[in-house]
Design a protein around this motif. Structure first.
Motif, PDB file in Angstrom:
ATOM      1  N   THR A  73      40.238  52.168  43.688  1.00  0.00           N
ATOM      2  CA  THR A  73      40.190  51.645  42.323  1.00  0.00           C
ATOM      3  C   THR A  73      38.779  51.810  41.762  1.00  0.00           C
ATOM      4  OG1 THR A  73      39.729  49.425  43.177  1.00  0.00           O
ATOM      5  CG2 THR A  73      42.043  49.983  42.706  1.00  0.00           C
ATOM      6  N   ASP A  75      35.632  50.075  39.946  1.00  0.00           N
ATOM      7  CA  ASP A  75      34.986  48.804  39.622  1.00  0.00           C
ATOM      8  C   ASP A  75      34.239  48.943  38.290  1.00  0.00           C
ATOM      9  OD1 ASP A  75      34.279  46.209  39.891  1.00  0.00           O
ATOM     10  OD2 ASP A  75      32.725  46.527  41.399  1.00  0.00           O
ATOM     11  N   ARG A 210      45.291  41.391  37.766  1.00  0.00           N
ATOM     12  CA  ARG A 210      43.964  41.206  38.357  1.00  0.00           C
ATOM     13  C   ARG A 210      43.831  39.806  38.959  1.00  0.00           C
ATOM     14  NH1 ARG A 210      40.555  43.960  33.358  1.00  0.00           N
ATOM     15  NH2 ARG A 210      40.554  46.110  34.150  1.00  0.00           N
ATOM     16  N   GLU A 216      38.150  39.909  43.804  1.00  0.00           N
ATOM     17  CA  GLU A 216      37.585  41.251  43.977  1.00  0.00           C
ATOM     18  C   GLU A 216      38.191  42.274  43.025  1.00  0.00           C
ATOM     19  OE1 GLU A 216      40.686  40.703  47.305  1.00  0.00           O
ATOM     20  OE2 GLU A 216      39.291  39.498  46.137  1.00  0.00           O
ATOM     21  N   ASP A 219      37.663  42.975  37.798  1.00  0.00           N
ATOM     22  CA  ASP A 219      37.164  43.973  36.846  1.00  0.00           C
ATOM     23  C   ASP A 219      37.452  45.390  37.362  1.00  0.00           C
ATOM     24  OD1 ASP A 219      36.008  44.803  34.496  1.00  0.00           O
ATOM     25  OD2 ASP A 219      33.966  44.813  35.284  1.00  0.00           O
ATOM     26  N   ARG A 220      38.630  45.569  37.893  1.00  0.00           N
ATOM     27  CA  ARG A 220      39.005  46.866  38.454  1.00  0.00           C
ATOM     28  C   ARG A 220      40.211  47.461  37.736  1.00  0.00           C
ATOM     29  NH1 ARG A 220      36.879  48.713  43.169  1.00  0.00           N
ATOM     30  NH2 ARG A 220      35.419  47.305  44.243  1.00  0.00           N
TER      31      ARG A 220
END
Length: 407
Positions: A73, A75, A210, A216, A219-220
């Motif tokens: 993914t 970030d 999310r 974790e 914001d991916r």
């Protein structure tokens, strides 16, 4: 000319069984050629249409990967998406996060889930029900999350629109507990473009996926699709270059690049199409050449009489050429129908291969390519009568008449 046409038709009708078998053979060859042309061009055009279904010409994936080719993914998704949307050459950006969520107590244990922003999503089209809420419309924690699913999910789960179920992440199989879970309500039935039709899939608001996956993932994203404002190849390439320069953590892939990469993976089908197409041309040529040669050999005396009463070589040549033309034309007309039927049947079989997007087609009708290939077969079949036609026009008149009288 009308007399030549009449004589050519009469010659073909003299041996109806043989002529019919030859036409059927040409029809099979034409159908094979048409199907191979549709296969060779169909995959490329179908994949292009699939990628441009909602107008997005660029895919932004984790560095060095293809979209959803791995579990990697990106970030800092918020900043990347904001930078893309600030570019005046980019019309729209659609971020997505893919994950597998557990379904406690359901008929099947998990479902592939897409986190999307409803107002820019380009992954599905709604068939029934209502869509996801816009990103600005928050959903209270106590309220079931709206979810859009595909037909495969409804069939396998036994659920209907309006039903609720629980989705979870971080499931502990031994303790049968989940780190995070949320009740969802099925609000829409949709066709997902890039997911195999047999794969159950669910779409939820991006921010909620999310939250379910944990801090974790706050914001991916897995991929973002971008649409160039002008849309031409030069503009798309300029945007791709800008993304590659300003966003070193991602890889920007244009539609043309993606098509080339998929063609490399499916090159076997194109090679097979080329070989079988060449074989079909050869079959059509040999069928016409064989039948015309047999016809000429059987009519040596008749042709000699025509030459004796004043028929020129050109007249004999045109008549024999017309025989090949009529056989080829009839066979190609039948092959067109047969080819379209078999292409539809074969496409249905190949589309059932696991892992293929639901909207992907192997055989796609391309008028220009199809008519060119059938015209090539027609020319090939007509020219197949060249040698026997020349032999017929060059028959020694006196010897042929004597042999025919003795025979």
């Amino acid at each position: 000319m009308s007399m030549r046409v009449t004589l050519a038709v009469a010659t073909l009708r003299r041996n109806p069984a043989r002529t019919l078998l030859a036409i059927l053979g040409i029809a099979v060859a034409a159908a094979l050629l048409l199907d191979m042309v549709m296969l060779a061009t169909g995959m490329r055009e179908s994949f292009r249409t699939l990628l441009l279904t909602r107008g997005y010409q660029l895919r932004v994936a984790p560095k060095g990967t293809l979209p959803f080719d791995s579990e990697a993914t990106i970030d800092g998704a918020t900043g990347i998406v904001a930078a893309l949307r600030a570019n005046p050459d980019i019309k729209a950006v659609s971020p997505a996060l893919g994950a597998t969520l557990s379904l406690p107590g359901n008929r099947f244990p998990s479902v592939f889930t897409l986190g999307l922003e409803q107002d820019v999503q380009g992954d599905y089209v709604l068939d029934a029900g209502r869509d996801l809420p816009a990103p600005r419309d928050s959903v209270a924690a106590a309220t079931p999350l709206p979810a859009v699913v595909n037909r495969a999910f409804l069939l396998r789960s036994g659920k209907q629109l309006g039903d609720t179920l629980t989705v979870a992440s971080g499931l502990n199989a031994q303790l049968r507990t989940a780190s995070r879970s949320r009740v969802v309500v099925l609000v829409g039935d949709a066709r997902f473009f890039y997911v195999p039709a047999e794969t159950p899939v669910m779409a939820l608001p991006l921010q909620n996926v999310r939250a379910l996956l944990g801090p974790e993932f706050r914001d991916r994203m897995s991929v973002a699709m971008a649409e160039s404002r002008r849309g031409d190849s030069a503009s798309v390439e300029a945007v791709r270059t800008w993304i590659a320069t300003t966003q070193p953590r991602v890889t920007a892939i244009s539609t043309e690049t993606a098509i080339r990469q998929v063609e490399e993976r499916l090159s076997y089908f194109r090679q097979l199409a080329f070989v079988l197409g060449a074989i079909s041309l050869g079959i059509g040529f040999l069928l016409v050449a064989t039948l015309v040669t047999l016809s000429v050999n059987e009519r040596r005396g008749e042709i000699a009489v025509l030459r004796a009463i004043g028929t020129q070589k050109g007249g004999v040549l045109r008549q024999v050429f017309l025989e090949g033309f009529f056989m080829s034309s009839a066979g190609i007309a039948g092959g067109l129908v047969l080819g379209l039927i078999t292409a539809k049947w074969l496409n249905g079989i190949l589309r059932d291969f696991p892992g293929l997007p639901a909207a992907f087609d192997f055989f796609l009708w391309s008028p220009e390519a199809a008519w060119k290939s059938l015209a090539l077969l027609l020319v090939s079949g007509t020219l197949a009568g060249l040698v026997p036609a020349w032999r017929a026009a060059s028959i020694p008149i006196v010897r042929s008449l004597r042999e025919d009288a003795v025979g």
